[in-house]
Design an enzyme around this catalytic site. Sequence first.
Site, PDB file in Angstrom:
ATOM      1  CG  ASN A 232      -1.854   1.181   1.249  1.00 53.72           C
ATOM      2  OD1 ASN A 232      -1.799   2.270   0.507  1.00 53.72           O
ATOM      3  ND2 ASN A 232      -2.463   1.251   2.388  1.00 53.72           N
ATOM      4  CD1 TRP A 233       3.665   0.863  -2.883  1.00 55.69           C
ATOM      5  CD2 TRP A 233       3.570   1.930  -4.871  1.00 55.69           C
ATOM      6  NE1 TRP A 233       4.257   0.118  -3.673  1.00 55.69           N
ATOM      7  CE2 TRP A 233       4.189   0.441  -4.937  1.00 55.69           C
ATOM      8  CE3 TRP A 233       3.353   2.555  -5.973  1.00 55.69           C
ATOM      9  CZ2 TRP A 233       4.704   0.237  -6.125  1.00 55.69           C
ATOM     10  CZ3 TRP A 233       3.898   2.265  -7.023  1.00 55.69           C
ATOM     11  CH2 TRP A 233       4.608   0.951  -7.341  1.00 55.69           C
ATOM     12  CE  LYS A 234      -0.285   3.218   4.673  1.00 54.40           C
ATOM     13  NZ  LYS A 234      -0.238   3.413   6.452  1.00 54.40           N
TER      14      LYS A 234
ATOM     15  CG  HIS B  98      -5.723   1.762   5.153  1.00 56.61           C
ATOM     16  ND1 HIS B  98      -5.355   2.928   6.166  1.00 56.61           N
ATOM     17  CD2 HIS B  98      -4.819   1.137   5.049  1.00 56.61           C
ATOM     18  CE1 HIS B  98      -4.159   2.633   6.555  1.00 56.61           C
ATOM     19  NE2 HIS B  98      -3.825   1.377   5.960  1.00 56.61           N
TER      20      HIS B  98
ATOM     21  CD  GLU C  26      -2.980   5.490   6.784  1.00 60.69           C
ATOM     22  OE1 GLU C  26      -2.932   5.505   5.386  1.00 60.69           O
ATOM     23  OE2 GLU C  26      -2.034   4.838   7.446  1.00 60.69           O
TER      24      GLU C  26
ATOM     25  CD  GLU D 200      -3.293  -2.274   7.290  1.00 63.05           C
ATOM     26  OE1 GLU D 200      -2.170  -2.609   6.744  1.00 63.05           O
ATOM     27  OE2 GLU D 200      -4.082  -1.133   7.260  1.00 63.05           O
TER      28      GLU D 200
ATOM     29  N   GLY E  35       2.817   2.551  10.726  1.00 68.06           N
ATOM     30  CA  GLY E  35       3.665   3.835  10.622  1.00 68.06           C
ATOM     31  C   GLY E  35       4.071   4.164  11.831  1.00 68.06           C
TER      32      GLY E  35
ATOM     33  CB  SER F 161       5.346  -1.630  11.897  1.00 70.91           C
ATOM     34  OG  SER F 161       5.057  -0.398  12.304  1.00 70.91           O
TER      35      SER F 161
ATOM     36  N   GLY G 295       2.926  -0.879   4.326  1.00 71.85           N
ATOM     37  CA  GLY G 295       3.084   0.571   3.942  1.00 71.85           C
ATOM     38  C   GLY G 295       4.386   0.946   3.629  1.00 71.85           C
ATOM     39  N   GLY G 296       4.958   1.515   4.507  1.00 73.77           N
ATOM     40  CA  GLY G 296       6.373   2.264   4.504  1.00 73.77           C
ATOM     41  C   GLY G 296       7.274   1.384   3.704  1.00 73.77           C
TER      42      GLY G 296
HETATM   43  P1  13P Z   1       2.902   0.502   7.739  1.00 69.26           P
HETATM   44  O1  13P Z   1       3.620  -0.820   7.079  1.00 69.26           O
HETATM   45  O2  13P Z   1       3.746   1.626   7.023  1.00 69.26           O
HETATM   46  O3  13P Z   1       2.902   0.330   9.220  1.00 69.26           O
HETATM   47  O4  13P Z   1       1.620   0.830   7.148  1.00 69.26           O
HETATM   48  C1  13P Z   1       0.686  -0.343   7.184  1.00 69.26           C
HETATM   49  C2  13P Z   1      -0.437   0.073   6.487  1.00 69.26           C
HETATM   50  O5  13P Z   1      -1.439   0.669   6.928  1.00 69.26           O
HETATM   51  C3  13P Z   1      -0.771  -0.564   5.277  1.00 69.26           C
HETATM   52  O6  13P Z   1      -1.921  -0.774   4.828  1.00 69.26           O
END
Ligand code: 13P
Length: 258
Positions: free
Chosen positions: A10-12, A102, A104, A174, A180, A220, A241-242
């Site tokens: 998930n590149w956000k 998600h 977010e 999640e 993050g 994470s 994510g990251g």
């Molecule tokens: P991180 O891997 O950056 O913690 O993000 C997880 C995430 O929200 C994937 O959708």
Amino acid sequence: MPRTSIVAGNWKMNLDREAAIALAKAVDAGRGQAEGVDVVLCPPSVYVEAVGTAIGSRDPSQPASVGLGAQNMWDQPSGAFTGEVSAAMLVDMGCGYVILGHSERRVLLGETDDLVASKVKAALAAGLTPIVCVGEQLAEREAGQTHQVVSTQVRGSLAGLSADQLAKVVVAYEPVWAIGTGKVATPEQAQDVHALIRSLLAELASPEVAAGIRIQYGGSVKAGNAAELAAQPDIDGALVGGASLEAEGFLAIAAAFR
Ligand code: 13P
């Protein structure tokens, strides 16, 4: 029932067009490291087409070895929904997957379980595989409400689906406090909630269907902690994510789920 693990990036709201294409090509080139695992990239929607071209997913005669997904969509097929995109538009751009609900979007944009459930139905009707996210906030975990919160989200976000529809869904657990933050859930904490989710899916569909549904962990996930998560019986992949913004680390995570 053996489940094919699925690891999605998930590149956000990160990268620019050039960097997105370069990352997609690097993941595509190294994808052999994670043979037998479904690997999916979810770029920002404006780069979906460019990433799809980079990984070859727009040629239907050549099943892409890397899947393409979006990070969101609207639940209606067309109309006056400024700023939104439909499931059919995502399919048109080569997507096979879409992340829905998600945290977010739930937290920053007020998405409810009802809206997520409506989006899940629209995604399935268009032939997309929804990756449906659930997870508790830190205060909820500390108050001992994790199971209750996750149960409500799973029941609400998957409401009204038949067993056949549920069989096509991917669920992502999640925990919001792990996203993050560098604070990954312990394998035991994650497995505990994954087992809960599978038992809920068994109630909603059947034990047989639930045994075939992939449940990803997200929050994470890094190359260094993926193997211990992958070793848990009910963790069938990761939503990253990251660490998905860099090909080598992302592929190492995917390889841990082989
Ligand atoms: P991180 O891997 O950056 O913690 O993000 C997880 C995430 O929200 C994937 O959708």
